[in-house]
Design a protein around this motif. Structure first.
Motif, mmCIF file in Angstrom:
data_model
loop_
_atom_site.group_PDB
_atom_site.id
_atom_site.type_symbol
_atom_site.label_atom_id
_atom_site.label_comp_id
_atom_site.label_asym_id
_atom_site.label_seq_id
_atom_site.Cartn_x
_atom_site.Cartn_y
_atom_site.Cartn_z
ATOM 1 N N VAL A 68 55.696 1.094 52.053
ATOM 2 C CA VAL A 68 56.650 0.416 51.335
ATOM 3 C C VAL A 68 57.429 -0.466 52.290
ATOM 4 C CG1 VAL A 68 58.518 0.501 49.808
ATOM 5 C CG2 VAL A 68 56.564 2.018 49.373
ATOM 6 N N LEU A 69 57.980 0.369 53.308
ATOM 7 C CA LEU A 69 59.121 -0.366 54.318
ATOM 8 C C LEU A 69 58.305 -1.458 55.221
ATOM 9 C CD1 LEU A 69 60.615 2.812 55.591
ATOM 10 C CD2 LEU A 69 61.516 1.236 54.053
ATOM 11 N N LEU A 70 56.874 -1.322 55.378
ATOM 12 C CA LEU A 70 56.029 -2.320 56.215
ATOM 13 C C LEU A 70 55.513 -3.515 55.109
ATOM 14 C CD1 LEU A 70 54.491 0.084 58.499
ATOM 15 C CD2 LEU A 70 56.141 -1.737 59.165
ATOM 16 N N GLY A 71 55.665 -3.486 54.135
ATOM 17 C CA GLY A 71 55.259 -4.261 53.102
ATOM 18 C C GLY A 71 53.704 -4.222 52.715
ATOM 19 N N VAL A 72 53.037 -3.058 52.890
ATOM 20 C CA VAL A 72 51.661 -2.756 52.655
ATOM 21 C C VAL A 72 51.463 -2.500 51.302
ATOM 22 C CG1 VAL A 72 49.705 -1.226 53.241
ATOM 23 C CG2 VAL A 72 51.305 -1.827 55.008
ATOM 24 N N ASN A 73 50.507 -3.370 50.717
ATOM 25 C CA ASN A 73 50.185 -3.158 49.488
ATOM 26 C C ASN A 73 49.368 -1.947 49.079
ATOM 27 O OD1 ASN A 73 49.741 -3.164 46.685
ATOM 28 N ND2 ASN A 73 49.633 -5.589 46.651
ATOM 29 N N VAL A 74 49.753 -0.887 48.826
ATOM 30 C CA VAL A 74 48.485 0.214 48.952
ATOM 31 C C VAL A 74 47.229 0.035 47.714
ATOM 32 C CG1 VAL A 74 48.638 2.790 48.401
ATOM 33 C CG2 VAL A 74 50.367 1.960 49.565
ATOM 34 N N ASP A 75 47.867 -0.562 46.675
ATOM 35 C CA ASP A 75 46.883 -0.749 45.485
ATOM 36 C C ASP A 75 45.611 -1.727 46.174
ATOM 37 O OD1 ASP A 75 48.568 0.516 43.851
ATOM 38 O OD2 ASP A 75 49.515 -1.582 43.066
ATOM 39 N N ASP A 76 45.965 -2.332 47.181
ATOM 40 C CA ASP A 76 44.777 -3.287 47.824
ATOM 41 C C ASP A 76 43.746 -2.412 48.550
ATOM 42 O OD1 ASP A 76 45.992 -5.506 46.805
ATOM 43 O OD2 ASP A 76 46.833 -6.166 48.823
ATOM 44 N N HIS A 77 43.987 -1.111 48.678
ATOM 45 C CA HIS A 77 43.198 -0.245 49.431
ATOM 46 C C HIS A 77 42.925 1.157 48.420
ATOM 47 C CE1 HIS A 77 44.196 -2.371 53.110
ATOM 48 N NE2 HIS A 77 45.497 -2.211 52.716
ATOM 49 N N ALA A 78 43.404 0.787 47.210
ATOM 50 C CA ALA A 78 43.097 2.331 46.463
ATOM 51 C C ALA A 78 41.560 2.412 46.369
ATOM 52 C CB ALA A 78 43.618 1.787 44.842
ATOM 53 N N GLY A 79 41.067 3.519 46.422
ATOM 54 C CA GLY A 79 39.720 3.949 46.439
ATOM 55 C C GLY A 79 39.017 3.796 47.675
ATOM 56 N N GLU A 80 39.683 3.294 48.595
ATOM 57 C CA GLU A 80 38.807 3.098 50.052
ATOM 58 C C GLU A 80 38.716 4.411 50.937
ATOM 59 O OE1 GLU A 80 39.884 -0.019 52.516
ATOM 60 O OE2 GLU A 80 40.283 -1.316 51.077
ATOM 61 N N LYS A 81 37.917 4.987 51.219
ATOM 62 C CA LYS A 81 37.873 6.078 52.053
ATOM 63 C C LYS A 81 37.970 5.648 53.729
ATOM 64 C CE LYS A 81 35.023 8.920 49.105
ATOM 65 N NZ LYS A 81 34.058 9.876 48.997
ATOM 66 N N VAL A 82 37.210 4.500 54.012
ATOM 67 C CA VAL A 82 37.427 3.818 55.523
ATOM 68 C C VAL A 82 37.779 2.487 55.307
ATOM 69 C CG1 VAL A 82 36.243 5.769 56.445
ATOM 70 C CG2 VAL A 82 35.049 3.685 55.576
ATOM 71 N N GLY A 83 38.165 2.004 56.468
ATOM 72 C CA GLY A 83 38.540 0.603 56.277
ATOM 73 C C GLY A 83 37.267 -0.315 56.597
ATOM 74 N N SER A 84 37.209 -1.641 56.352
ATOM 75 C CA SER A 84 36.160 -2.563 56.609
ATOM 76 C C SER A 84 35.747 -2.437 58.104
ATOM 77 C CB SER A 84 36.334 -3.743 55.977
ATOM 78 O OG SER A 84 35.174 -4.870 56.501
ATOM 79 N N ASP A 85 34.369 -2.442 58.334
ATOM 80 C CA ASP A 85 33.982 -2.465 59.749
ATOM 81 C C ASP A 85 33.491 -3.978 60.229
ATOM 82 O OD1 ASP A 85 34.061 0.166 59.981
ATOM 83 O OD2 ASP A 85 31.833 0.639 59.529
ATOM 84 N N SER A 326 61.330 -9.021 55.582
ATOM 85 C CA SER A 326 60.198 -8.713 56.567
ATOM 86 C C SER A 326 58.754 -8.209 55.747
ATOM 87 C CB SER A 326 60.296 -7.958 57.825
ATOM 88 O OG SER A 326 60.844 -6.497 57.457
ATOM 89 N N ALA A 327 59.544 -7.204 54.699
ATOM 90 C CA ALA A 327 58.230 -6.454 53.901
ATOM 91 C C ALA A 327 57.680 -7.497 53.108
ATOM 92 C CB ALA A 327 59.033 -5.463 53.042
ATOM 93 N N VAL A 328 58.091 -8.723 52.679
ATOM 94 C CA VAL A 328 57.388 -9.704 51.821
ATOM 95 C C VAL A 328 56.712 -10.852 52.616
ATOM 96 C CG1 VAL A 328 58.796 -9.139 49.797
ATOM 97 C CG2 VAL A 328 59.542 -10.784 51.275
ATOM 98 N N GLN A 329 57.199 -10.809 54.005
ATOM 99 C CA GLN A 329 56.461 -11.929 54.830
ATOM 100 C C GLN A 329 54.839 -11.392 55.086
ATOM 101 O OE1 GLN A 329 58.867 -11.233 58.516
ATOM 102 N NE2 GLN A 329 60.252 -12.930 57.930
ATOM 103 N N ASP A 330 54.154 -12.517 55.387
ATOM 104 C CA ASP A 330 52.838 -12.373 55.538
ATOM 105 C C ASP A 330 52.566 -12.562 57.159
ATOM 106 O OD1 ASP A 330 52.577 -14.937 56.113
ATOM 107 O OD2 ASP A 330 51.863 -15.208 53.958
ATOM 108 N N LEU A 331 51.238 -12.247 57.401
ATOM 109 C CA LEU A 331 50.943 -12.208 58.845
ATOM 110 C C LEU A 331 50.973 -13.664 59.450
ATOM 111 C CD1 LEU A 331 47.846 -9.736 59.082
ATOM 112 C CD2 LEU A 331 50.218 -9.492 59.629
ATOM 113 N N ALA A 332 50.716 -14.502 58.395
ATOM 114 C CA ALA A 332 50.863 -15.996 58.951
ATOM 115 C C ALA A 332 52.259 -16.408 59.382
ATOM 116 C CB ALA A 332 50.405 -16.951 57.784
ATOM 117 N N ASP A 333 53.263 -15.707 58.745
ATOM 118 C CA ASP A 333 54.667 -15.774 59.379
ATOM 119 C C ASP A 333 54.603 -15.227 60.763
ATOM 120 O OD1 ASP A 333 55.669 -17.019 56.790
ATOM 121 O OD2 ASP A 333 55.624 -15.069 55.961
#
Length: 396
Positions: A68-85, A326-333
């Protein structure tokens, strides 16, 4: 109006947590409040709870609060066991050789109950985490000690969230340390003497014989390089992620203030530097956090001289002042701010090189200037008088 309501909540919680003890009912109540703030993404309340005794209490709660503090949307990763390779097919980052060297000497202090096989797996995961972040953000420059931060995230967060959380931390919170040189990091260190001078001018004067490079390791790594107990570093990360980026400098300044008597026992610059570059073994993390928060309130960064004259407007100290922003900024910022800082660094380097060339060739340059002036103003004897005055007076 929404923020006013949150302010009321925080005031109410101050009476509940001003002196949090370890009894189960208090912990349960605080845990409920943290989880409620996480579910509502209420960063304002989380910031207070992070400073209060015990911080976020456990890794299970941190897994919800830190994203939450870092602005990571947990819902985007729901159900994932590992990240994309998919990152493995990206071009190799220029700093991967150094990453390997640092990963090989990671997990020195914690965890201390893993088998060699478990430790080997963690090192492999750490290498993948760092490499993924760098390959997906190839403009970032790795720095020694980055692996110390990453290993804390690896131990706390589940695999699907790690790379996203570290990418956002890197681009939006610790970007100053991932530029081509350490000039922005050194500029941050200049704030520490300013903080000390505001509180204790005598101590500041005593330390003025050395540069504040003694704080570089701790500020670069969010103290993860030198704090030896996992519970302490996880607790410290609670507040460093919850507060604005400059807060780590107030934490370090408060540690220095607590060592006042010890520091006045030393006069030699080398001994002072050595003492300050090592954290005391008996560091009381809770007291340091509480006192650093009070120090920040009494002497906010905008009151410090170096803040106005040395810190770039694109520095994370200024672009991440409000954690909610900063939590709502994106990586492009983060990339855009990086490019602005990079241009400033190149301009500073060009200016410095130009001044060195001019100074090294000052005699020839002045001779040419005087010669051209004499030709242009051939009836003005002031030019020849100027030359006869400059040379004997040691200007050339």
């Amino acid at each position: 109006m929404a923020w006013e309501c949150e302010d009321i909540e925080v005031k109410e919680e101050k009476s509940d947590y001003s002196d949090v003890d370890e009894n189960a009912s208090t912990r349960d109540y605080k845990q409920t409040r943290i989880l409620d703030a996480c579910s509502r993404k209420n960063i304002h309340v989380l910031q207070f709870l992070a400073v209060s005794r015990g911080g976020f209490l456990s890794d299970a709660i941190r897994r919800q609060a830190w994203p939450v503090l870092l602005g990571v949307n947990v819902d985007d990763h729901a159900g994932e066991k590992v990240g994309s390779d998919s990152w493995k097919t990206l071009p190799r980052h220029r700093d991967e050789d150094q990453v390997k060297l640092d990963v090989d000497r990671s997990f020195v202090y914690y965890p201390n109950d893993d088998t060699p096989e478990q430790l080997g797996r963690k090192k492999s995961e750490l290498s993948d985490l760092i490499t993924e972040v760098l390959r997906r953000q190839p403009y970032l420059c790795y720095f020694q000690g980055y692996h110390d931060i990453c290993q804390v995230f690896l131990l706390v967060l589940p695999p699907p969230l790690r790379a996203t959380a570290m990418a956002r931390l890197s681009a939006l919170r610790i970007r100053d340390f991932m530029l081509p040189n350490l000039a922005p990091a050194v500029a941050q260190l200049r704030l520490i003497p300013d903080i000390l001078h505001a509180v204790d001018p005598a101590l500041c004067a005593h330390l003025s014989r050395i540069e504040p490079y003694f704080a570089l390791s701790d500020t670069l790594t969010m103290f993860a390089h030198n704090v030896q107990h996992y519970s302490d570093i996880a607790r410290l990360f609670d507040v460093l992620l919850a507060r604005e980026q400059v807060f780590s400098l107030y934490v370090f300044a408060q540690i220095v203030l607590r060592r006042r008597d010890e520091l006045f026992e030393h006069d030699e610059p080398d001994m002072l530097h050595f003492t300050l570059s090592k954290l005391p073994a008996d560091l009381d993390i809770e007291s340091v956090i509480t006192d650093a928060a009070s120090l920040f309130t009494a002497h906010p960064p905008e009151t410090l001289r170096s803040w106005r004259c040395s810190i770039s407007s694109a520095s994370t100290l200024k672009t991440a002042r409000d954690v909610r922003v900063s939590a709502v900024q994106d990586l492009a910022d983060g990339h855009a701010y990086f490019q602005k800082q990079h241009r400033e660094l190149r301009w500073a380097e060009t200016k410095e090189k130009t001044l060195k060339i001019v100074w090294a060739n000052r005699t020839v340059i002045m001779a040419v200037v005087i010669g051209l002036g004499a030709i242009y103003f051939r009836d003005a004897p002031v030019w020849s008088k100027l030359a006869t005055w400059l040379v004997p007076n040691g200007y050339f």
